[in-house]
Design an enzyme around this catalytic site. Structure first.
Site, PDB file in Angstrom:
ATOM      1  N   GLU A 134     -17.435   3.175  -4.552  1.00 11.23           N
ATOM      2  CA  GLU A 134     -16.652   2.050  -5.078  1.00 11.23           C
ATOM      3  C   GLU A 134     -17.550   0.818  -5.183  1.00 11.23           C
ATOM      4  O   GLU A 134     -17.575  -0.012  -4.270  1.00 11.23           O
ATOM      5  CB  GLU A 134     -15.440   1.776  -4.186  1.00 11.23           C
ATOM      6  CG  GLU A 134     -14.463   2.943  -4.140  1.00 11.23           C
ATOM      7  CD  GLU A 134     -13.105   2.561  -3.544  1.00 11.23           C
ATOM      8  OE1 GLU A 134     -12.911   1.398  -3.162  1.00 11.23           O
ATOM      9  OE2 GLU A 134     -12.244   3.459  -3.482  1.00 11.23           O
TER      10      GLU A 134
ATOM     11  N   GLN B 110       0.828  -1.199   0.000  1.00 14.16           N
ATOM     12  CA  GLN B 110       0.000   0.000   0.000  1.00 14.16           C
ATOM     13  C   GLN B 110       0.869   1.259   0.000  1.00 14.16           C
ATOM     14  O   GLN B 110       0.508   2.269  -0.581  1.00 14.16           O
ATOM     15  CB  GLN B 110      -0.949  -0.014   1.207  1.00 14.16           C
ATOM     16  CG  GLN B 110      -1.982   1.098   1.203  1.00 14.16           C
ATOM     17  CD  GLN B 110      -2.984   0.972   0.059  1.00 14.16           C
ATOM     18  OE1 GLN B 110      -3.236  -0.118  -0.439  1.00 14.16           O
ATOM     19  NE2 GLN B 110      -3.560   2.087  -0.369  1.00 14.16           N
TER      20      GLN B 110
ATOM     21  N   ASP C  54     -11.535  -6.080  -4.328  1.00 12.83           N
ATOM     22  CA  ASP C  54     -12.091  -5.340  -5.463  1.00 12.83           C
ATOM     23  C   ASP C  54     -12.456  -6.355  -6.525  1.00 12.83           C
ATOM     24  O   ASP C  54     -11.647  -7.219  -6.882  1.00 12.83           O
ATOM     25  CB  ASP C  54     -11.056  -4.353  -6.010  1.00 12.83           C
ATOM     26  CG  ASP C  54     -10.700  -3.287  -4.994  1.00 12.83           C
ATOM     27  OD1 ASP C  54     -11.532  -3.017  -4.101  1.00 12.83           O
ATOM     28  OD2 ASP C  54      -9.593  -2.733  -5.076  1.00 12.83           O
TER      29      ASP C  54
ATOM     30  N   HIS D 159      -7.890  -3.189   2.523  1.00 13.86           N
ATOM     31  CA  HIS D 159      -7.298  -4.368   1.872  1.00 13.86           C
ATOM     32  C   HIS D 159      -6.244  -5.025   2.764  1.00 13.86           C
ATOM     33  O   HIS D 159      -5.963  -6.206   2.621  1.00 13.86           O
ATOM     34  CB  HIS D 159      -6.689  -3.983   0.524  1.00 13.86           C
ATOM     35  CG  HIS D 159      -7.733  -3.725  -0.530  1.00 13.86           C
ATOM     36  ND1 HIS D 159      -8.295  -4.722  -1.275  1.00 13.86           N
ATOM     37  CD2 HIS D 159      -8.335  -2.575  -0.924  1.00 13.86           C
ATOM     38  CE1 HIS D 159      -9.190  -4.210  -2.117  1.00 13.86           C
ATOM     39  NE2 HIS D 159      -9.242  -2.891  -1.916  1.00 13.86           N
TER      40      HIS D 159
ATOM     41  N   ALA E  88      -5.813   4.698  -0.172  1.00 14.04           N
ATOM     42  CA  ALA E  88      -5.659   4.782   1.279  1.00 14.04           C
ATOM     43  C   ALA E  88      -4.224   5.049   1.697  1.00 14.04           C
ATOM     44  O   ALA E  88      -3.280   4.501   1.133  1.00 14.04           O
ATOM     45  CB  ALA E  88      -6.132   3.485   1.915  1.00 14.04           C
TER      46      ALA E  88
ATOM     47  N   HIS F  23     -15.782  -2.590  -4.486  1.00 14.13           N
ATOM     48  CA  HIS F  23     -15.069  -2.922  -3.249  1.00 14.13           C
ATOM     49  C   HIS F  23     -16.043  -3.543  -2.237  1.00 14.13           C
ATOM     50  O   HIS F  23     -16.932  -2.871  -1.728  1.00 14.13           O
ATOM     51  CB  HIS F  23     -14.425  -1.651  -2.671  1.00 14.13           C
ATOM     52  CG  HIS F  23     -13.665  -1.869  -1.395  1.00 14.13           C
ATOM     53  ND1 HIS F  23     -12.294  -1.743  -1.293  1.00 14.13           N
ATOM     54  CD2 HIS F  23     -14.085  -2.196  -0.149  1.00 14.13           C
ATOM     55  CE1 HIS F  23     -11.914  -1.977  -0.040  1.00 14.13           C
ATOM     56  NE2 HIS F  23     -13.001  -2.253   0.667  1.00 14.13           N
TER      57      HIS F  23
ATOM     58  N   SER G 207      -5.737   1.137   4.737  1.00 11.78           N
ATOM     59  CA  SER G 207      -6.442   0.425   3.664  1.00 11.78           C
ATOM     60  C   SER G 207      -7.168  -0.795   4.214  1.00 11.78           C
ATOM     61  O   SER G 207      -6.605  -1.606   4.947  1.00 11.78           O
ATOM     62  CB  SER G 207      -5.464  -0.040   2.589  1.00 11.78           C
ATOM     63  OG  SER G 207      -6.137  -0.890   1.684  1.00 11.78           O
TER      64      SER G 207
HETATM   65 ZN   LIG Z   1     -10.762  -1.743  -2.743  1.00 11.09          ZN
END
Ligand SMILES: [Zn+2]
Length: 366
Positions: A336, A258, A293, A286, A279, A339, A284
């Site tokens: 998003e 990230q 995603d 993630h 992010a 996401h 994040s």
């Molecule tokens: Zn995402």
């Protein structure tokens, strides 16, 4: 929490970031034996009490494992409008006093089938008046098979099982004392849910057992070890049921990854703009392994049949669209539609039915 940029960039990212493997949410059991109190100043409409209603705590109690006797000091049993039954279901008594910390660390992704020894049931529609309360004590459970108009308070310290046909609506509040996993929701809750306070464990913030990663609550650098097995399973099930391919183009991303991603976008757009779609390292979702995603990180994805299916159905598989179009000001992220965030089926359903984004649902800042 990713790019709004071109497909090429996203595809490259997909190769880099897709991780899979370890699950960050190992299963755990929770449950035990029980005690359900339907108490309050007056349990009036729930239960028609023959005695004075102020005596409160009409109880179905059996704090110890052996007795599931029904103490009918007051109201419960006399009710004709609702049947509250206590049934004994064998369940080895798992440690009953589970600290919050272990509850969140070993958070079950789906509710285990082990039920407390003493379960109360509500089988007919009831109204909980404004000044009334129902309290599900720790180590006890209440199963709702009907509709509850909740205008007072429902405190969940044990387990609340909301069956498929059941519904909790009204102007009252459902208070979650410890973990959202204490609610097994197959039905519908439109009443307000009051979340517990955030708890920090080893630098990670949880609210009611839900791991939080957003602009306000960052993760430690070393947190995360791959895509959650549960999320991966959920995506597979969605593919199978929908017929859409739904590739995960970005799953787990480490802090270090990230860092690179964010630095790239900052170099390109400047940090202020980059922050609206990418992010800051540590923030994040993630990095949790609980987010992915799907298919495309282009705004146009929202218009596809797949994205519509995802938006309408992902909660059934335990996921939510984490950054909705109408919550940008709260989440701090652009819409998003690709996401998804894994929460487990029950919690995802509660969030979905609430119409709130995760920050609102957990009552935290974004
Ligand atoms: Zn995402």
């Amino acid at each position: 929490m990713n790019t709004k940029r071109g497909i090429a960039a996203v595809c490259a990212a997909a190769v880099l970031f897709s991780g899979c493997g370890n699950n960050s949410n190992p299963d755990a059991n929770s449950s035990d034996n029980s005690e359900v109190y339907m108490s309050s100043s007056s349990s009036s409409s729930i239960v028609e009490s023959s005695t004075s209603s102020s005596s409160s705590s009409s109880s179905i109690s059996s704090s110890s494992s052996s007795s599931s006797s029904v103490e009918t000091s007051s109201s419960v049993e006399s009710s004709s409008s609702s049947s509250v039954e206590s049934s004994k279901i064998s369940s080895s008594s798992v440690a009953s006093s589970k600290p919050v910390s272990s509850a969140v660390e070993s958070r079950p992704t789906e509710i285990p089938d082990i039920l407390p020894e003493n379960i109360s049931e509500i089988n007919e529609n009831i109204v909980v008046e404004e000044n009334d309360e129902i309290r599900i004590e720790k180590d006890s459970a209440l199963r709702l098979n009907s509709e509850m108009e909740l205008n007072g308070d429902l405190y969940v310290e044990g387990r609340l099982i909301i069956e498929e046909s059941a519904k909790i609506s009204g102007t009252g509040i459902l208070h979650v004392a410890n973990s959202f996993d204490d609610i097994d929701c197959k039905g519908t809750v439109t009443a307000k849910i009051d979340a517990p306070e955030p708890v920090e464990i080893d630098g990670v913030t949880y609210v009611g057992g839900v791991l939080v990663a957003n602009k306000k609550y960052a993760l430690p650098k070393n947190f995360g070890n791959g895509l959650s097995k549960e999320l991966n399973t959920a995506v597979k099930a969605m593919r199978a049921d929908s017929g859409f391919k739904m590739p995960i183009i970005s799953g787990f991303r480490s802090y270090a990854t990230q860092e690179k991603v964010f630095a790239n976008w900052c170099a390109k757009d400047g940090e202020e703009v980059a922050r609206t779609y990418s992010a800051v390292p540590g923030t994040s979702e993630h990095q949790t392994g609980l987010a992915a995603d799907i298919t495309s990180c282009m705004a146009s994805y929202a218009k596809t049949a797949e994205a519509k299916w995802l938006a309408e159905n992902c909660y059934k598989y335990g996921c939510i669209i984490r950054y909705p179009a109408d919550k940008v000001a709260i989440t701090g992220y652009i819409y998003e539609p690709w996401h998804i965030r894994y929460l487990g089926k029950s919690t995802a359903k509660l969030v979905h039915d609430s119409g709130l984004c995760l920050e609102e649902f957990l009552e935290i800042d974004g």
